[in-house]
Design an enzyme around this catalytic site. Structure first.
Site, mmCIF file in Angstrom:
data_model
loop_
_atom_site.group_PDB
_atom_site.id
_atom_site.type_symbol
_atom_site.label_atom_id
_atom_site.label_comp_id
_atom_site.label_asym_id
_atom_site.label_seq_id
_atom_site.Cartn_x
_atom_site.Cartn_y
_atom_site.Cartn_z
ATOM 1 N N ASP A 1 -11.089 -12.168 17.483
ATOM 2 C CA ASP A 1 -12.375 -11.412 17.336
ATOM 3 C C ASP A 1 -13.781 -11.838 18.331
ATOM 4 O OD1 ASP A 1 -13.367 -14.446 17.114
ATOM 5 O OD2 ASP A 1 -13.026 -14.783 14.931
ATOM 6 N N HIS B 1 -3.495 -13.343 21.084
ATOM 7 C CA HIS B 1 -2.951 -12.123 20.169
ATOM 8 C C HIS B 1 -3.767 -10.404 20.676
ATOM 9 C CE1 HIS B 1 -1.608 -15.047 17.127
ATOM 10 N NE2 HIS B 1 -0.337 -14.753 17.717
ATOM 11 N N CYS C 1 -3.987 2.999 24.559
ATOM 12 C CA CYS C 1 -3.384 4.284 23.525
ATOM 13 C C CYS C 1 -1.421 3.703 23.663
ATOM 14 C CB CYS C 1 -3.371 5.578 25.138
ATOM 15 S SG CYS C 1 -1.820 6.856 24.624
ATOM 16 N N CYS D 1 0.060 6.096 27.156
ATOM 17 C CA CYS D 1 -0.156 6.256 28.927
ATOM 18 C C CYS D 1 -0.989 4.889 28.742
ATOM 19 C CB CYS D 1 -1.236 6.959 29.069
ATOM 20 S SG CYS D 1 -3.046 6.866 28.341
ATOM 21 N N CYS E 1 -5.990 9.473 21.822
ATOM 22 C CA CYS E 1 -6.508 9.443 23.069
ATOM 23 C C CYS E 1 -6.401 10.327 23.595
ATOM 24 C CB CYS E 1 -4.772 8.708 23.817
ATOM 25 S SG CYS E 1 -5.246 8.211 25.556
ATOM 26 N N CYS F 1 -4.235 11.289 26.603
ATOM 27 C CA CYS F 1 -2.967 12.387 26.783
ATOM 28 C C CYS F 1 -2.485 12.605 25.367
ATOM 29 C CB CYS F 1 -2.219 10.991 27.234
ATOM 30 S SG CYS F 1 -1.936 9.332 26.533
ATOM 31 N N GLY G 1 -8.528 -25.381 13.553
ATOM 32 C CA GLY G 1 -8.598 -24.249 12.227
ATOM 33 C C GLY G 1 -7.233 -23.433 12.749
ATOM 34 N N SER H 1 -3.191 -22.703 10.442
ATOM 35 C CA SER H 1 -2.232 -23.674 9.969
ATOM 36 C C SER H 1 -1.362 -23.950 11.211
ATOM 37 C CB SER H 1 -1.747 -23.026 8.610
ATOM 38 O OG SER H 1 -1.446 -21.718 9.540
ATOM 39 N N LEU I 1 -14.563 -27.733 10.033
ATOM 40 C CA LEU I 1 -14.858 -27.657 11.481
ATOM 41 C C LEU I 1 -16.617 -28.013 12.391
ATOM 42 C CD1 LEU I 1 -12.560 -25.250 12.419
ATOM 43 C CD2 LEU I 1 -12.176 -27.471 13.900
#
Length: 301
Positions: free
Chosen positions: A120, A135, A143, A146, A194, A197, A234, A236, A278
């Site tokens: 985020d 992540h 793309c 390409c 894209c 390409c 925060g 698990s 938190l």
């Protein structure tokens, strides 16, 4: 690798109980060299739900897997329709007290680094620098043919132009920015290719079933090796992508501290798990360390 969400972990009775004692966290931060590892739970106070906490989205929603996205054009249509709508809300989320406290700790030289499992961008929005996005980020699009990277806002504009009048009402928004829509609601959605390409576009995030880039894992492992302690916020720790760093730290004899209201898969490796919200917990810690958050000195709890 982020495992398929159906392979969930269930807490067992032999895990140590949570506490409300923040002193070990205060002590670790006062010593410095703390590496933060954050998960979806730090963003819930910004209006972004988590996967596995109370009311978590996995109870009603199965995130898109890499295999489904790459193999099925209809799956991609469904994903982009839901994600496009979700981005309108997700993109408006703002950092909360937890994000701001982490940025304040960094600003006072108490952190050796930060790794987030979130996509985020709220740590950076709060002022944190050098955050490793384990992540990836929903703010970028890649793309698959390409490899061109482009801003999500550019894709959002193109999707708006290709889907004039697309205004379905979503049942909810999920941690990956995916809105809950029915198949009927996404049936006529138009996906754009894209611009370089003509290939398939994908958010620059690690889907469930997809491997985290090895270079990124190596970067995170190096951060764990260099840190004096690991502070988990925060998460698990249900999947190995984050748990492996907890295991690495504990195996090297480094203190692992967790702030998470619910039991985690890493509790058995931790010095303590603080079972407090938190925002409250980190603002209280900042107060005890006389560190201003948002330009004001936090109140010690």
């Amino acid at each position: 690798m982020r495992m398929r969400p159906t392979l969930s972990w269930t807490p067992t009775e032999d895990l140590p109980p949570g506490t409300t004692d923040l002193e070990p966290v205060v002590e670790a931060l006062s010593t410095g060299g703390v590496l933060v590892l954050s998960g979806a739970g730090i963003s819930t106070e910004s209006g972004i739900p988590d996967y596995r906490g109370e009311g978590g989205s996995l109870s009603r929603h199965t995130p898109m897997t890499y295999q489904d996205f790459t193999a099925d054009a209809q799956a991609r249509r469904r994903y982009w329709a839901r994600s496009h709508l979700g981005w309108r809300t997700f993109g408006r989320a703002r950092p909360n007290a937890g994000h701001r406290a982490v940025a304040a700790f960094e600003g006072h030289g108490l952190l050796s680094g930060a790794i987030t499992q979130n996509v985020d961008g709220l740590h950076q929005a709060a002022g944190s620098e050098g955050v490793v996005e384990l992540h990836g980020s929903l703010a970028r699009v890649v793309c698959l043919s390409c490899g061109t990277l482009s801003p999500r806002r550019e894709l959002a504009r193109r999707l708006e132009e290709a889907n004039v009048g697309f205004e379905p009402v979503a049942a909810g928004i999920n941690p990956d920015g995916d809105a809950d829509l029915t198949d009927d609601q996404v049936r006529d959605f138009h996906v754009v290719p894209c611009t370089v390409c003509g290939g398939v576009l994908k958010p620059d995030v690690v889907f469930f079933g997809e491997a985290v880039p090895p270079s990124r894992v190596a970067q995170c492992r190096a951060l764990v090796s260099e840190a004096a302690s690991l502070l988990v916020l925060g998460s698990s720790l249900t999947v190995m992508s984050g748990l492996r760093f907890v295991r690495q730290a504990a195996g090297a004899g480094k203190p692992v501290l967790i702030v998470n209201r619910d039991a985690t898969r890493g509790d058995r490796y931790a010095l303590t798990r603080v079972a407090l919200p938190l925002g409250t917990a980190l603002t209280t810690v900042a107060g005890r360390l006389d560190i201003p958050v948002d330009g004001q000195t936090a109140q010690a709890g």
